[in-house]
Design an enzyme around this catalytic site. Structure first.
Site, mmCIF file in Angstrom:
data_model
loop_
_atom_site.group_PDB
_atom_site.id
_atom_site.type_symbol
_atom_site.label_atom_id
_atom_site.label_comp_id
_atom_site.label_asym_id
_atom_site.label_seq_id
_atom_site.Cartn_x
_atom_site.Cartn_y
_atom_site.Cartn_z
ATOM 1 N N HIS A 170 -31.538 4.899 -23.080
ATOM 2 C CA HIS A 170 -30.497 4.114 -23.744
ATOM 3 C C HIS A 170 -29.100 4.684 -23.504
ATOM 4 O O HIS A 170 -28.100 4.022 -23.798
ATOM 5 C CB HIS A 170 -30.776 4.035 -25.253
ATOM 6 C CG HIS A 170 -30.538 2.679 -25.823
ATOM 7 N ND1 HIS A 170 -29.517 1.857 -25.412
ATOM 8 C CD2 HIS A 170 -31.199 1.986 -26.799
ATOM 9 C CE1 HIS A 170 -29.547 0.727 -26.096
ATOM 10 N NE2 HIS A 170 -30.567 0.772 -26.930
ATOM 11 N N ASP A 180 -28.987 -0.862 -21.461
ATOM 12 C CA ASP A 180 -29.201 -1.551 -22.735
ATOM 13 C C ASP A 180 -30.295 -2.602 -22.567
ATOM 14 O O ASP A 180 -30.803 -2.848 -21.459
ATOM 15 C CB ASP A 180 -27.907 -2.204 -23.209
ATOM 16 C CG ASP A 180 -26.818 -1.179 -23.483
ATOM 17 O OD1 ASP A 180 -27.067 -0.254 -24.262
ATOM 18 O OD2 ASP A 180 -25.723 -1.314 -22.896
#
Length: 488
Positions: free
Chosen positions: A456, A460
């Site tokens: 992350h 995304d």
């Protein structure tokens, strides 16, 4: 002059290696590139090759020894020195050999002949050659008889780990509790006081238990001292005012000690890297289901035209689809650094391969620059090398993306752990037939679940979703795997 053969560094993070076994022995002639020994690193077992031709002069470490990188493990005589005629230089020569033997003058007539010299004492019996020096010393310290051991070294030679295993087994046997006859006796689960005290004493025994037998079926009987002892009257208290002693319960045998199985170098590396990954990388996961009927039919048609050694597998289709999709989503092929995202110029897919004691990830280089058949051929080669323990250092390091496929083991879906410093890993389940709704109608379909774990810090959810949808599109329209630029 002999030159040192050192423990090489096979990977940037390698600190030491274990010498599994010697493939050459002292005195053997070797050619440049010949395998001298097998070395176990953190990730694979590889061969230690001779850097030049010559003769193996001496082994400096035993099989099973762990050696730091850069330390010598053997001595190799170059070819010129190995072919030189042998001399006495460097050998132990006693004084009698350095001087000519004295001549004996004939004894004069009439002189009695001297008594012949007494024969020299017999030489000491040489130590057995079937056991190494370190193993012999360990056997003496551990009290292990070498004659009872079966060596697993070259030619049945007994090594140190053979002695260690025998000593461990002996200790485990000594720890087993000895059970003698008569130590245990059977105690019935349900006790009837009337059986011990007689019909007249049964109500009194029930009062001692505090319950009737119907209410307390597990009441223990009062202790007795033997068949000749008169049962106590009244409240079951002896005439001396003391309660009758309870029978001593037999001592429970002590459990056998648990065996500790040492971690292998590979398992230690896996534990360290996977713990680092989960600790430092913020994982998130997304899954899609892919209709595989067209891909499976495409594979069957293609394999009809290919030789057996080049036959395409479902895993090859997944590698090809991943490589093509990574070209369009380079962030997922990148590497996180504190300065920024490093975009790798080629797609180097690592493939998770199960081996005896863990997991290896051989790397196929430049996947996006290879056609489907060429890519499949390279995938098959590195997977075979991984399973045989014959990977070279550059074949298991430096991947930019990883594929893990457990479909052949009946797994429907799973989530994998990112292999640092990569950004993502694709987990593929098995292709299974199940009901599928198409235009309001239920029909059978072969479905595979793909799950991507991503970093992350780099990407995304939307980008990962688009990447997975591109892989699904390539697999559901498999002709795009051959020519991704066809009209869709």
């Amino acid at each position: 002059m002999a030159r040192q053969v050192i423990m090489p560094q096979m990977g940037f993070d390698m600190q030491e290696g274990r010498l599994v076994r010697w493939l050459k022995q002292p005195g053997d002639a070797v050619e440049k590139g010949d395998a001298l020994a097998e070395i176990e690193t953190d990730k694979a077992t590889v061969e230690l090759e001779a850097f030049e031709s010559g003769r193996l002069a001496k082994l400096l470490v035993e099989e099973g020894a762990t050696v730091p990188v850069g330390e010598p493990v053997a001595l190799l005589e170059p070819l010129a020195a190995a072919q030189a005629p042998p001399t006495l230089e460097g050998r132990e020569v006693d004084g009698a050999a350095r001087q000519p033997a004295p001549t004996r003058e004939p004894a004069p007539e009439g002189t009695p002949a001297a008594a012949p010299p007494s024969p020299p004492p017999p030489p000491a019996e040489p130590a057995p050659r079937g056991i190494s020096r370190v193993a012999r010393q360990m056997a003496a310290e551990q009290g292990v008889d070498p004659a009872t051991l079966q060596g697993r070294g070259p030619g049945g030679r007994i090594l140190s780990h053979d002695v260690e295993e025998a000593a461990r087994q002996s200790q485990a046997q000594d720890a087993q509790p000895a059970i003698t006859a008569g130590e245990y006796r059977f105690v019935p689960r349900f006790h009837d006081p009337a059986h011990y005290l007689g019909e007249a004493a049964a109500p009194q025994a029930q009062r001692l238990a505090g319950q009737t037998l119907g209410e307390h079926p597990f009441a223990q009987p009062p202790a007795t001292t033997g068949p000749e002892t008169t049962p106590p009257a009244g409240d079951g208290i002896s005439s001396a005012g003391e309660a009758a002693p309870a029978p001593a319960s037999p001592a429970a045998p002590s459990p056998a000690p648990a065996e500790i199985k040492p971690w292998s170098r590979m398992r230690r590396t896996i534990a360290r890297r996977m713990s680092q990954s989960k600790r430092e990388i913020p994982h998130f996961y997304e899954s899609v289901q892919v209709l595989m009927d067209q891909a499976l039919a495409f594979r069957v048609d293609l394999n009809r035209e290919l030789p057996d050694e080049d036959r395409i597998t479902v895993n090859d289709l997944l590698v090809r689809a991943s490589a093509l999709a990574l070209e369009e989503f380079p962030n997922l092929n990148g590497t996180y650094t504190d300065e920024g995202l490093r975009i790798n110029p080629t797609v180097d897919v690592a493939i998770a391969v199960a081996v005896e004691d863990g997991l290896l990830t051989p790397v196929v280089r430049d996947c996006n620059g290879k056609g489907l058949v060429e890519l499949a051929r390279e995938v098959h080669r590195v997977v075979r090398a991984a399973r045989k323990g014959r990977l070279k250092p550059d074949e298991y390091a430096g991947g930019t993306f990883t594929l893990s496929n457990l479909g052949m083991f009946g797994v429907e879906a799973f989530s994998a752990i990112i292999n640092p410093p990569q950004t993502a890993i694709l987990a593929a389940g098995g292709a299974r037939q199940q009901p599928w709704v198409v235009d309001g109608q239920i029909q059978p379909a072969t479905v595979m679940t793909l799950t991507l774990a991503a970093d992350h810090r780099v990407t995304d959810g939307v980008e990962v979703a688009r990447f997975l949808n591109r892989i699904r599109e390539l697999l559901e329209h498999p002709w795009l795997l051959v020519n991704p630029h066809l009209a869709r």
